[in-house]
Structures are given as C-alpha cells and as structure tokens.
Design an enzyme around this catalytic site. Sequence first.
Site, PDB file in Angstrom:
ATOM      1  N   HIS A  12       0.834  -1.211   0.000  1.00  0.00           N
ATOM      2  CA  HIS A  12       0.000   0.000   0.000  1.00  0.00           C
ATOM      3  C   HIS A  12       0.864   1.255   0.000  1.00  0.00           C
ATOM      4  O   HIS A  12       0.604   2.202  -0.758  1.00  0.00           O
ATOM      5  CB  HIS A  12      -0.913   0.001   1.217  1.00  0.00           C
ATOM      6  CG  HIS A  12      -1.713   1.257   1.373  1.00  0.00           C
ATOM      7  ND1 HIS A  12      -2.922   1.459   0.745  1.00  0.00           N
ATOM      8  CD2 HIS A  12      -1.471   2.395   2.078  1.00  0.00           C
ATOM      9  CE1 HIS A  12      -3.397   2.653   1.059  1.00  0.00           C
ATOM     10  NE2 HIS A  12      -2.528   3.248   1.863  1.00  0.00           N
ATOM     11  N   GLU A  13       1.891   1.280   0.841  1.00  0.00           N
ATOM     12  CA  GLU A  13       2.769   2.452   0.885  1.00  0.00           C
ATOM     13  C   GLU A  13       3.505   2.625  -0.439  1.00  0.00           C
ATOM     14  O   GLU A  13       3.731   3.756  -0.885  1.00  0.00           O
ATOM     15  CB  GLU A  13       3.761   2.327   2.043  1.00  0.00           C
ATOM     16  CG  GLU A  13       3.122   2.289   3.421  1.00  0.00           C
ATOM     17  CD  GLU A  13       2.151   3.433   3.651  1.00  0.00           C
ATOM     18  OE1 GLU A  13       2.393   4.539   3.144  1.00  0.00           O
ATOM     19  OE2 GLU A  13       1.133   3.215   4.347  1.00  0.00           O
ATOM     20  N   HIS A  62       1.513   4.517  -2.875  1.00  0.00           N
ATOM     21  CA  HIS A  62       1.662   5.973  -2.782  1.00  0.00           C
ATOM     22  C   HIS A  62       2.901   6.447  -3.538  1.00  0.00           C
ATOM     23  O   HIS A  62       2.887   7.519  -4.157  1.00  0.00           O
ATOM     24  CB  HIS A  62       1.762   6.399  -1.316  1.00  0.00           C
ATOM     25  CG  HIS A  62       0.458   6.323  -0.573  1.00  0.00           C
ATOM     26  ND1 HIS A  62      -0.699   6.893  -1.050  1.00  0.00           N
ATOM     27  CD2 HIS A  62       0.145   5.745   0.613  1.00  0.00           C
ATOM     28  CE1 HIS A  62      -1.682   6.674  -0.189  1.00  0.00           C
ATOM     29  NE2 HIS A  62      -1.199   5.970   0.821  1.00  0.00           N
ATOM     30  N   HIS A  99       2.964   9.116  -6.639  1.00  0.00           N
ATOM     31  CA  HIS A  99       3.835  10.301  -6.682  1.00  0.00           C
ATOM     32  C   HIS A  99       4.658  10.319  -7.963  1.00  0.00           C
ATOM     33  O   HIS A  99       4.810  11.366  -8.608  1.00  0.00           O
ATOM     34  CB  HIS A  99       4.744  10.303  -5.456  1.00  0.00           C
ATOM     35  CG  HIS A  99       5.591  11.521  -5.337  1.00  0.00           C
ATOM     36  ND1 HIS A  99       6.972  11.478  -5.318  1.00  0.00           N
ATOM     37  CD2 HIS A  99       5.257  12.837  -5.245  1.00  0.00           C
ATOM     38  CE1 HIS A  99       7.448  12.710  -5.217  1.00  0.00           C
ATOM     39  NE2 HIS A  99       6.444  13.542  -5.169  1.00  0.00           N
TER      40      HIS A  99
END
Length: 227
Positions: A98-99, A102, A106
């Site tokens: 999940h991280e 991100h 980006h």
Amino acid sequence: MLWDPTYVLILIGVVLSALASAMVHRTFARYSGVRSACGMTGAQVAERILSYAGIHDVTVHHISGNLTDHYNPKTKEVGLSDTVYGSNSVSAIAVAAHECGHVIQHANSYAPLKIRSALVPVANFGSGISWFLILAGIFLSIHPLITIGIVFFSAAVLFQLVTLPVEFNASRRALNILQDTGILGHSEGNSAKKVLRAAALTYVASAAAAILQLLRLILLFGRNDRD
C-alpha cells in the site's frame, strides 16, 4: 452550552471512528498470524515492488511504532513499522505494498495526491486556528468570527475527503502489483484485500466524523443567526 442535541453528531463520529479503528487492528492482527507463501518480509516486498515499477530513488527503512507506516514524498522514503518491516505475514505485505502504491502515485503525478499535498498547509492551518476563531466568536458574540472559523474548519474537512480517493487508489495499485508479480497467491490476495479494506474504513470514518462536526457547527451557527 453544556448540552445540545447536536452533540449526537459528535457521538456518532466518535463511535464510527472507534469501530473503524477496532476493525483495522483486529483484521491486521488476524492476518499478521498468516505467513505468506513467498516468505518475503514487508521491507523486501517494498523493495521488489519499487524495482518492478522502475523506481530507484526511493529508500525503504524501519520506523518504530505499530501501523505508523507511511511514504514521505519530500525525502522519498518509505517508512515501515515494527510489525511490517521484518514480518513476512500477509498483513505486513499488504501494508508495505500500500505504501508503495503511494510512491507510484507520486511518480506518476496522480492528480488527487497532488491536490492533497497542496491542501496540507491549508488544512493544518485551518484545523489549528478554526476552533480559536469559533470559541472567540462565541464568547465575544462576534458571529463573523464563527463564520470564518467554520470556513477554516471546512478546509480540514476537504483534506479528509480528498484523502479518500488517494488511499483507495493506493490499495488498488498495491493489490494489482501483488497479483502481477506473484508475490501473493489468490487466497492470500483476498486476505490482503481484507486488511486494506479495513484500513480504508478508518479514513472513511475520519471523513464522516469531520463532516458531522462541520454539520454541527453549521447548525449551531444557523440557529444563533436566527436567534
């Protein structure tokens, strides 16, 4: 001022947040006891996903705490918590992926993420000064101050709302990559989906609580105007 019917809105928000928090901790704990077939740790999964996505300027490091995992776009660092970094559980892999979702957002200039980043200083300032203005307006009977305070509080609510598509999209990216890379099998993927779905509910609950608080302020201000 000691009791007002609109306090029910706050209570609903508190209950929703508490239930969502309990669910994410219970779900994470449940699948923390399920070891993945691949045997990779959260840190190894994060590094593999970043390499798979062609991202080589982001580092993965260990941070203290439980479920304190995050991605810092300014330093380009993925921070994985105690229960994720060195664990090879399905929960750890889901959170690590999940991280990385991100990170990919980006790298791809995902629009909602850019909007949320732009709102951070506004939301921080708004949430910090809103209650000061509202309370000052109440005690000094200056209704324009209350209105300004509510407007600033609305900025914090807007931030919560913009956060929702960002988090949902990160989870969707994570699940797709875990499947594409074969890191998790089909049944493990379903378990990871449950972990990320429970985590998403905390953001939904936070947004709902913020909206209910805003609604309460609007109702109180409107009542004071009529009075």
